[in-house]
Scaffold this motif. Structure first.
Motif, short mmCIF file in Angstrom:
data_model
loop_
_atom_site.label_atom_id
_atom_site.label_comp_id
_atom_site.label_asym_id
_atom_site.label_seq_id
_atom_site.Cartn_x
_atom_site.Cartn_y
_atom_site.Cartn_z
N THR A 42 37.49 -47.76 -39.51
CA THR A 42 37.06 -48.35 -38.24
C THR A 42 35.71 -47.78 -37.81
OG1 THR A 42 39.34 -48.73 -37.55
CG2 THR A 42 37.69 -48.63 -35.81
N GLN A 84 40.36 -53.53 -33.93
CA GLN A 84 41.65 -53.08 -34.46
C GLN A 84 42.66 -52.98 -33.33
OE1 GLN A 84 41.62 -49.24 -36.36
NE2 GLN A 84 43.76 -49.39 -36.96
N ASP A 159 39.33 -56.03 -38.54
CA ASP A 159 39.96 -54.71 -38.61
C ASP A 159 41.47 -54.86 -38.45
OD1 ASP A 159 40.49 -52.03 -38.70
OD2 ASP A 159 38.95 -51.45 -37.24
N GLU A 160 42.17 -54.82 -39.55
CA GLU A 160 43.63 -54.95 -39.59
C GLU A 160 44.15 -56.17 -38.85
OE1 GLU A 160 45.95 -51.49 -39.37
OE2 GLU A 160 44.35 -50.19 -40.07
MG LIG Z 1 41.06 -48.11 -38.06
#
Ligand SMILES: [Mg+2]
Ligand SMILES: Nc1ncnc2c1ncn2[C@@H]1O[C@H](COP(=O)(O)OP(=O)(O)OP(=O)(O)O)[C@@H](O)[C@H]1O
Lengths: 239, 310
Positions: A42, A84, A159-160
């Motif tokens: 991240t 995220q 992000d995810e």
């Molecule tokens: Mg992360």
């Protein structure tokens, strides 16, 4: 090269979260960025998008050095960033969330049309008028994604994105990403190895702030060092 | 569409009241409309952008003195003087924005408070020009616009209504335009707005300048219509008042500032008729309202009845 990162580093007080990372991302590729929790994924994409200022190193986007540009100007050049930790406008409607993202480059009826399309693409078309804060967590992730794709970015940083999605939604997500890959370059942070193996053209593995390995899914799958890092981390399932 | 009808409807009602209200309330309402314009300016920054300023008296006073000094010392008439007042408000708020927007939250409140205090002291300091604490009664020339005597109650009411109408429709248009919706998004989650590619600093700068300019227009009009320019309008009470009006009426609603000003004005007016401890009654009413309608009158209405109310 659409994106070229050289010697990017980040120190948080004592902690060296990202250590001189190099990364080259050609146009049109789906690149997965994986690594154990706290590896610095991240933080790395934060420095690419300008959300986090780098301690050292440079970011070249589309042939131009953007290291000194503030985040909003990087985004305006064609990056889109999804968070995220879900960061939608909870008290605004789903459509207005996407509308804000769309109206940076579109106006009036065109913007409304783009919003409707983006929401349909992620499967939230029926929830356009709902308050974003009332959505289930997985749906908020999809809303983040819609806010990204409505910008028609040249580089989409995710992000995810599959956190909190059901199996069926993950399937839909995968075909959406394959679809998107025809129009944009994608940098995808993902813990679900099944998704990574299915989608990525290439994979970069980050461990303790360094690039541990980079290669095709097959190469990464066979890489002993990666296996060791993951067995140590233990949170990612191989598929 | 429904919103447009509602807001134009209010202006129509206010115009109709001009012909029927007894003199006392007629005068009150003119004052309320000017103060509500001040509060509408405040609302752009506080209600829509989410920035709490404790220094809006500075902008109100910038408008009032920009107007008043140019009447007294340059001999301008009301029209050009008003324009100069508005202009000085724009300059002062733009300059303050450049400095104060480097901070946020409590620091922003303190910085705006300090600058307003500095403005107040400046007015006192240059008493040779401003007549300091005492202030001055505006020369008659400054109350004439294109042959109309604005000290006449009828002309005054219509002028106040015009100012109010402009501020109201401007607010309504602004908050529904893409620009205003970015302001609301900044209020909700500034970092997310930045990461959507918007220059949030530039948006906040514009919001504060528009807010300050509207406050200055109200200040200049107040001086012209009621004929007096004084340092008390630059004091801290005049920074707190618009905050109270907006909180009571409903922050982030276009009609809230007017409703809040009306409510507060008559609350004090009525309770002072009953007892000398009128501030106590006003205080209790305020406490009750914040307990039972924390989003203000229009905010509560929006929550219960009309979700799309701008
Ligand atoms: Mg992360
Ligand atoms: N703002 C910050 N201040 C101090 N330390 C931070 C900050 N942000 C991240 N870190 C630390 O930097 C390291 C890398 O964090 P980062 O969030 O980049 O990891 P990640 O790979 O994204 O992890 P995850 O898979 O859990 O999301 C971690 O040790 C984290 O605690």
């Amino acid at each position: 090269m659409l994106l070229s990162v050289k010697g990017l580093s980040k120190r948080f007080d004592g902690l060296h979260a990202v250590k001189s990372v190099d990364l080259d991302l050609p146009e049109g590729e789906i690149r997965a960025l994986i690594g154990p929790n706290g590896a610095g994924k991240t933080t790395l994409v934060g420095m690419i998008s300008g959300r986090i200022t780098a301690s050292a190193g440079s970011v070249i986007f589309d042939g131009e050095d953007i290291t000194r540009l503030p985040a909003h100007r990087r985004i305006a050049r064609g990056m889109a960033y999804t968070f995220q930790i879900t960061s939608v406008f909870a008290r605004l409607s789903v459509a207005e969330n996407v509308g804000l993202a769309a109206r940076r480059h579109l106006h009036g009826a065109k913007a409304r049309k783009a919003v409707a399309e983006a929401l349909d693409r992620v499967g939230l078309g029926a929830r356009a008028e709902q308050e974003a804060g009332d959505l289930a967590y997985g749906h908020q992730r999809l809303l983040e994604l819609a806010m990204g794709i409505v910008q028609h970015p040249r580089l989409l940083i995710l992000d995810e994105p599959t956190q909190g999605l059901s199996e069926g939604e993950i399937e839909a997500f995968q075909s959406l990403i394959r679809n998107l890959a025809q129009e944009t370059t994608i940098l995808l942070i993902e813990h679900n190895m099944r998704v990574v193996m299915a989608l990525a053209d290439r994979i970069t593995v980050l461990d303790a702030g360094r690039v541990l390995a980079e290669g095709t899914p097959e190469e990464i799958h066979a890489n002993a060092a990666v296996q060791a890092a993951y067995l140590g981390g233990g949170d990612a399932q191989t598929g | 569409m429904k919103a447009l009808v509602l807001h134009l409807g209010l202006l129509a009602v206010l115009l109709a009241l001009h012909f029927v209200l007894p003199a006392y309330h007629h005068g009150n309402l003119a004052r309320i409309m000017v103060l509500a314009s001040f509060a509408m300016g405040y609302n752009i920054l506080f209600g829509y952008t989410g920035l709490l300023s404790l220094g809006h008296a500075l902008f109100f006073a910038a408008g009032m003195y920009g107007m008043g000094l140019s009447v007294q010392h340059l001999g301008l008439s009301a029209g050009p003087a008003l324009l100069l007042g508005v202009l000085s408000g724009a300059v002062v708020s733009g300059a303050l924005a450049l400095l104060a927007l480097r901070t946020s939250g409590v620091a922003f409140m303190i910085v705006t408070l300090m600058f307003a205090q500095a403005g107040y002291l400046t007015i006192l300091h240059f008493s040779e020009w401003t007549r300091g604490d005492e202030g001055f009664v505006l020369a008659l020339a400054g109350r004439m616009a294109w042959g109309v005597d604005l000290s006449d109650p009828n002309a005054r009411y219509i002028a106040a209504l015009m100012l109010f109408g402009i501020c109201l429709m401007l607010s309504l248009w602004l908050v529904r335009a893409p620009f205003g919706r970015v302001l609301v998004a900044i209020r909700e989650n500034e970092e997310r707005v930045r990461m959507l590619g918007y220059d949030t600093f530039a948006h906040k700068l514009a919001a504060l300048t528009i807010s300050g300019t509207m406050a200055a227009a109200a200040g200049a009009a107040y001086g012209i219509l009621f004929g007096y320019v004084g340092a008390s309008f630059a004091a801290v009470q005049y920074s707190i008042l618009p905050l109270l009006y907006v909180l009571l009426g409903g922050a982030g609603t276009v009609l809230g500032p007017f409703i809040g000003t009306l409510f507060m004005f008559y609350l004090i007016d009525l309770s002072s008729g009953i007892t000398t401890a009128y501030m106590l009654i006003a205080g209790i009413a305020l406490v009750l309202l914040t307990l039972f309608a924390p989003q203000g009158i229009m905010g509560e209405l929006r929550r219960r009845l009309w979700k799309g109310l701008p």
